[in-house]
Design an enzyme around this catalytic site. Structure first.
Site, PDB file in Angstrom:
ATOM      1  N   THR A  15      10.273   1.823  -4.052  1.00  0.00           N
ATOM      2  CA  THR A  15      10.065   0.402  -3.740  1.00  0.00           C
ATOM      3  C   THR A  15      10.717  -0.470  -4.794  1.00  0.00           C
ATOM      4  O   THR A  15      11.372  -1.472  -4.483  1.00  0.00           O
ATOM      5  CB  THR A  15       8.545   0.108  -3.666  1.00  0.00           C
ATOM      6  N   ASN A  64       0.864  -1.188   0.000  1.00  0.00           N
ATOM      7  CA  ASN A  64       0.000   0.000   0.000  1.00  0.00           C
ATOM      8  C   ASN A  64       0.896   1.231   0.000  1.00  0.00           C
ATOM      9  O   ASN A  64       1.380   1.681   1.045  1.00  0.00           O
ATOM     10  CB  ASN A  64      -0.921  -0.007   1.217  1.00  0.00           C
ATOM     11  N   GLU A  65       1.130   1.747  -1.194  1.00  0.00           N
ATOM     12  CA  GLU A  65       2.034   2.882  -1.377  1.00  0.00           C
ATOM     13  C   GLU A  65       1.320   4.194  -1.022  1.00  0.00           C
ATOM     14  O   GLU A  65       0.097   4.203  -0.813  1.00  0.00           O
ATOM     15  CB  GLU A  65       2.514   2.919  -2.835  1.00  0.00           C
ATOM     16  N   PRO A  66       2.069   5.306  -0.927  1.00  0.00           N
ATOM     17  CA  PRO A  66       1.425   6.584  -0.611  1.00  0.00           C
ATOM     18  C   PRO A  66       0.206   6.844  -1.511  1.00  0.00           C
ATOM     19  O   PRO A  66       0.242   6.581  -2.703  1.00  0.00           O
ATOM     20  CB  PRO A  66       2.545   7.603  -0.862  1.00  0.00           C
TER      21      PRO A  66
END
Ligand code: PGA
Length: 267
Positions: free
Chosen positions: A183, A164-166
């Site tokens: 990432t 769950n990235e920004p």
């Protein structure tokens, strides 16, 4: 010589979640493994299953080494454990040694007595059209198992939990996501070059993760210090996904001294 107390606005901020700072990464990993083992043992003794969400990455390897050791010594059984790996690259066949399914098999599942049918991993080999159905089925499988008893999490330098990235929504469920360039750069060593790291991945959502009854964050090393500070002591917001941990009722961060280096001392 005693140091002057710094003015309040220059002192590092204190974490807004409970934190245990360990003398070394190894100690942090052994503590986390010990807590997982105790939870499994307690529930197994009561005739109950334990449902875990488990991370990949460099950080948790020593946790899995310790769990495997406890099993080898006859002190821990995974017969009553159901495990769900947090995320998986896509597209990447499950048989690819760089897949997280392969990682979990190598580092934990083949070293303990977990039922292979209960050691779940998202399938990075599925065609795009099959993903929505597979993600729904994944959520239903977690619910059917009784929900997550414990989610063990790492944190990426982007602040991601699982992948769950920004920008990831707080109410997000298991789905296909785009990986952040940081990432992908951090994964380059596993793939040979940044260009070979998949652009996308399947991940449990923040809501899936926060649904766990107990959440433990494990972070070690100086390169995690600033994101640990942002996640645990900064404002809660989607730009630092791990900041949502501050809203969980049973959360603890296990850090080594380096990862805790930008946090103020607990009172
Ligand atoms: P790492 O990954 O343990 O390899 O640092 C953590 C993460 O990206 O969640």
């Amino acid at each position: 010589m005693p140091r002057e107390r710094e003015p309040a606005d220059r002192r590092p901020p204190r974490a807004r979640v409970p934190v245990t700072v360990h003398a070394s990464a190894g100690e942090a990993c052994r503590a986390v493994a010990g807590e997982i083992a105790a939870l499994i043992a307690e529930r197994s003794a009561a005739g109950r299953d334990t449902v875990l969400a488990l991370p990949t990455g460099r950080t948790p390897r020593a946790v899995y080494d310790e769990l495997a050791r406890l099993h080898r010594e006859g002190r821990l059984s995974f017969r009553r454990v159901t495990a769900f790996t947090l995320d998986e690259y896509w597209p990447l066949p499950a048989t690819d040694p760089r897949s997280y399914r392969a990682f979990m098999a190598r580092h934990l599942f083949t070293r303990v007595d977990v039922d292979p049918a209960r050691a779940h991993g998202l399938d990075g080999g599925l065609p795009a059209a099959a993903l929505p159905g597979a993600c729904d089925a994944w959520e239903r499988a977690i619910a059917a198992a009784g929900g997550l008893d414990l989610a063990l999490l790492g944190i990426g330098r982007t602040g991601h939990l699982a992948f769950n990235e920004p920008g990831s929504p707080r109410d997000g469920r298991t789905r296909l996501v785009a990986l952040h360039p940081i990432t992908r750069a951090d994964a380059a060593a596993d793939f040979g070059s940044p260009a070979e790291v998949p652009q996308q991945a399947l991940t449990m959502g923040l809501a899936t993760i926060l649904g766990a009854r107990r959440v433990r964050l494990l972070a070690c090393g100086a390169r995690k210090a600033s994101i640990v500070r942002a996640a645990l002591a900064g404002p809660v917001g989607t730009d630092v996904p791990a900041s949502v941990l501050q809203e969980h009722g049973d959360v603890r961060a296990h850090l080594d001294a380096e990862a805790a280096g930008e946090l103020g001392a607990a009172e």
